[in-house]
Design a protein around this motif. Structure first.
Motif, PDB file in Angstrom:
ATOM      1  N   GLY A   1       0.824  -1.200   0.000  1.00 21.35           N
ATOM      2  CA  GLY A   1       0.000   0.000   0.000  1.00 21.35           C
ATOM      3  C   GLY A   1       0.849   1.237   0.000  1.00 21.35           C
ATOM      4  N   ALA A   2       0.225   2.395  -0.104  1.00 17.19           N
ATOM      5  CA  ALA A   2       0.937   3.652  -0.157  1.00 17.19           C
ATOM      6  C   ALA A   2       1.556   3.940   1.194  1.00 17.19           C
ATOM      7  CB  ALA A   2      -0.022   4.759  -0.551  1.00 17.19           C
ATOM      8  N   GLY A   3       2.720   4.542   1.141  1.00 17.99           N
ATOM      9  CA  GLY A   3       3.409   4.917   2.373  1.00 17.99           C
ATOM     10  C   GLY A   3       3.040   6.311   2.797  1.00 17.99           C
ATOM     11  N   VAL A   4       3.772   6.844   3.758  1.00 19.31           N
ATOM     12  CA  VAL A   4       3.595   8.219   4.190  1.00 19.31           C
ATOM     13  C   VAL A   4       4.115   9.131   3.082  1.00 19.31           C
ATOM     14  CG1 VAL A   4       4.242   9.938   5.912  1.00 19.31           C
ATOM     15  CG2 VAL A   4       3.861   7.547   6.604  1.00 19.31           C
ATOM     16  N   SER A   5       3.318  10.114   2.720  1.00 20.22           N
ATOM     17  CA  SER A   5       3.780  11.052   1.702  1.00 20.22           C
ATOM     18  C   SER A   5       3.888  12.446   2.296  1.00 20.22           C
ATOM     19  CB  SER A   5       2.850  11.059   0.484  1.00 20.22           C
ATOM     20  OG  SER A   5       1.553  11.454   0.861  1.00 20.22           O
ATOM     21  N   GLN A   6       4.844  13.214   1.772  1.00 23.37           N
ATOM     22  CA  GLN A   6       5.068  14.562   2.243  1.00 23.37           C
ATOM     23  C   GLN A   6       5.245  15.482   1.047  1.00 23.37           C
ATOM     24  OE1 GLN A   6       8.121  13.156   5.621  1.00 23.37           O
ATOM     25  NE2 GLN A   6       7.596  15.335   5.777  1.00 23.37           N
ATOM     26  N   SER A   7       4.776  16.714   1.213  1.00 24.06           N
ATOM     27  CA  SER A   7       4.966  17.699   0.152  1.00 24.06           C
ATOM     28  C   SER A   7       5.176  19.077   0.756  1.00 24.06           C
ATOM     29  CB  SER A   7       3.747  17.710  -0.779  1.00 24.06           C
ATOM     30  OG  SER A   7       2.568  18.055  -0.060  1.00 24.06           O
ATOM     31  N   PRO A   8       5.949  19.922   0.081  1.00 27.59           N
ATOM     32  CA  PRO A   8       6.771  19.583  -1.088  1.00 27.59           C
ATOM     33  C   PRO A   8       7.984  18.759  -0.674  1.00 27.59           C
ATOM     34  CG  PRO A   8       7.265  21.797  -0.357  1.00 27.59           C
ATOM     35  CD  PRO A   8       6.149  21.309   0.525  1.00 27.59           C
ATOM     36  N   SER A   9       8.702  18.238  -1.643  1.00 29.57           N
ATOM     37  CA  SER A   9       9.915  17.490  -1.307  1.00 29.57           C
ATOM     38  C   SER A   9      11.054  18.445  -0.978  1.00 29.57           C
ATOM     39  CB  SER A   9      10.313  16.561  -2.450  1.00 29.57           C
ATOM     40  OG  SER A   9      10.439  17.282  -3.659  1.00 29.57           O
ATOM     41  N   ASN A  10      11.034  19.597  -1.629  1.00 27.64           N
ATOM     42  CA  ASN A  10      12.020  20.638  -1.364  1.00 27.64           C
ATOM     43  C   ASN A  10      11.328  21.990  -1.288  1.00 27.64           C
ATOM     44  OD1 ASN A  10      14.995  19.692  -1.496  1.00 27.64           O
ATOM     45  ND2 ASN A  10      13.990  18.603  -3.162  1.00 27.64           N
ATOM     46  N   LYS A  11      11.799  22.823  -0.380  1.00 30.36           N
ATOM     47  CA  LYS A  11      11.236  24.153  -0.253  1.00 30.36           C
ATOM     48  C   LYS A  11      12.368  25.129   0.059  1.00 30.36           C
ATOM     49  CE  LYS A  11       8.042  27.365   0.369  1.00 30.36           C
ATOM     50  NZ  LYS A  11       7.152  27.827  -0.741  1.00 30.36           N
ATOM     51  N   CYS A  23       1.792  16.580   5.379  1.00 29.45           N
ATOM     52  CA  CYS A  23       2.036  15.147   5.571  1.00 29.45           C
ATOM     53  C   CYS A  23       0.732  14.376   5.406  1.00 29.45           C
ATOM     54  CB  CYS A  23       2.610  14.885   6.961  1.00 29.45           C
ATOM     55  SG  CYS A  23       2.718  13.130   7.386  1.00 29.45           S
ATOM     56  N   ASP A  24       0.785  13.349   4.573  1.00 24.35           N
ATOM     57  CA  ASP A  24      -0.332  12.418   4.416  1.00 24.35           C
ATOM     58  C   ASP A  24       0.076  11.086   5.029  1.00 24.35           C
ATOM     59  OD1 ASP A  24      -1.301  14.052   1.643  1.00 24.35           O
ATOM     60  OD2 ASP A  24      -2.844  13.024   2.809  1.00 24.35           O
ATOM     61  N   PRO A  25      -0.488  10.720   6.151  1.00 25.72           N
ATOM     62  CA  PRO A  25      -0.072   9.455   6.778  1.00 25.72           C
ATOM     63  C   PRO A  25      -0.646   8.251   6.033  1.00 25.72           C
ATOM     64  CG  PRO A  25      -1.905  10.383   7.979  1.00 25.72           C
ATOM     65  CD  PRO A  25      -1.557  11.384   6.906  1.00 25.72           C
ATOM     66  N   ILE A  26      -0.184   7.089   6.410  1.00 25.38           N
ATOM     67  CA  ILE A  26      -0.740   5.855   5.853  1.00 25.38           C
ATOM     68  C   ILE A  26      -2.195   5.739   6.314  1.00 25.38           C
ATOM     69  CG2 ILE A  26      -0.580   3.337   5.913  1.00 25.38           C
ATOM     70  CD1 ILE A  26       2.475   3.704   6.233  1.00 25.38           C
ATOM     71  N   SER A  27      -3.054   5.351   5.396  1.00 20.76           N
ATOM     72  CA  SER A  27      -4.482   5.249   5.703  1.00 20.76           C
ATOM     73  C   SER A  27      -4.706   4.310   6.887  1.00 20.76           C
ATOM     74  CB  SER A  27      -5.228   4.714   4.477  1.00 20.76           C
ATOM     75  OG  SER A  27      -6.602   4.550   4.758  1.00 20.76           O
TER      76      SER A  27
END
Lengths: 116, 114
Positions: A1-11, A23-27
């Protein structure tokens, strides 16, 4: 399944500007953590959310830092009036309910923040 | 308060050499122990963990760690390293029975020469 996603990758931002990191955590994961990793350092705890409980903000370095978690899922870390010492990689992690008594955390790729 | 010490900041080994990375922690209660690895350009991944039971735990890619309670240590070992093990390794401690944050060591950069 999808992992933890973060945005942006660089700022990259200028000193004094505000930034928002997402941050989008794992469902299904109920616990969410923010850490900061400075160059050559370990991970420094910032803030922790667990379900609908009040967050543990004990790691936030100053009142310029704040975070919220909407609907028990997505979290936003806000840094106001950024300073050069805020430059770091900001990592988000989440834990599923059955792991929360054992601290096992799953990490996202991080957001690299550079304050000029 | 918890603290974690990783004594080696940078370790350089040749392929097939044996590896041991030290980790000592300071905490008076029952702990859960972790080793995380960060390969170049990738995010932190769990290598192995100790919650209870057999103090010798085995993780992925041939790594193992031994929890020695009397020494407050959780050293990471691998009998024969490979070039692909080049990465940064972090030891982390959490309070058993608590969902709270982990305390991390400062990390050890491992470079394996081909």
């Amino acid at each position: 399944g999808a992992g933890v996603s973060q945005s942006p990758s660089n700022k990259v931002t200028e000193k004094g500007k505000d930034v928002e990191l997402r941050c989008d955590p794992i469902s299904g994961h109920t616990a969410l953590y923010w850490y900061r990793q400075s160059l050559g350092q370990g991970l420094e705890f910032l803030i922790y959310f667990q379900g609908n409980s009040a967050p543990d903000k004990s790691g936030l370095p100053s009142d310029r830092f704040s975070a919220e978690r909407t609907g028990g899922s997505v979290s936003t870390l806000t840094i106001q009036r950024t300073q050069q010492e805020d430059s770091a990689v900001y990592l988000c992690a989440s834990s599923p309910p059955q792991a929360t008594t054992y601290n096992e955390q799953f990490f996202g790729p991080g957001t690299r923040l550079t304050v000029l | 308060a918890q603290s974690v010490s990783q004594h080696n900041h940078h370790v350089i080994l040749s392929e097939a050499a044996s590896l041991e990375l030290g980790c000592n922690y300071s905490y008076g209660g029952t702990v859960n122990l972790f080793w995380y690895v960060q390969y170049p350009g990738q995010h932190l991944q769990l290598l192995l963990k100790y919650f209870s039971g057999d103090p010798l735990v085995k993780g992925i890619k041939g790594f193992e760690a031994e929890f020695i309670k009397s020494k407050f240590s959780f050293n990471l070992r691998k009998p024969s390293v490979q070039w692909s093990d080049t990465a940064e390794y972090f030891c982390a401690v959490g309070s058993s029975g608590s969902a709270r944050q982990l305390t991390f060591g400062s990390g050890t950069q491992l470079t394996v020469l081909p």
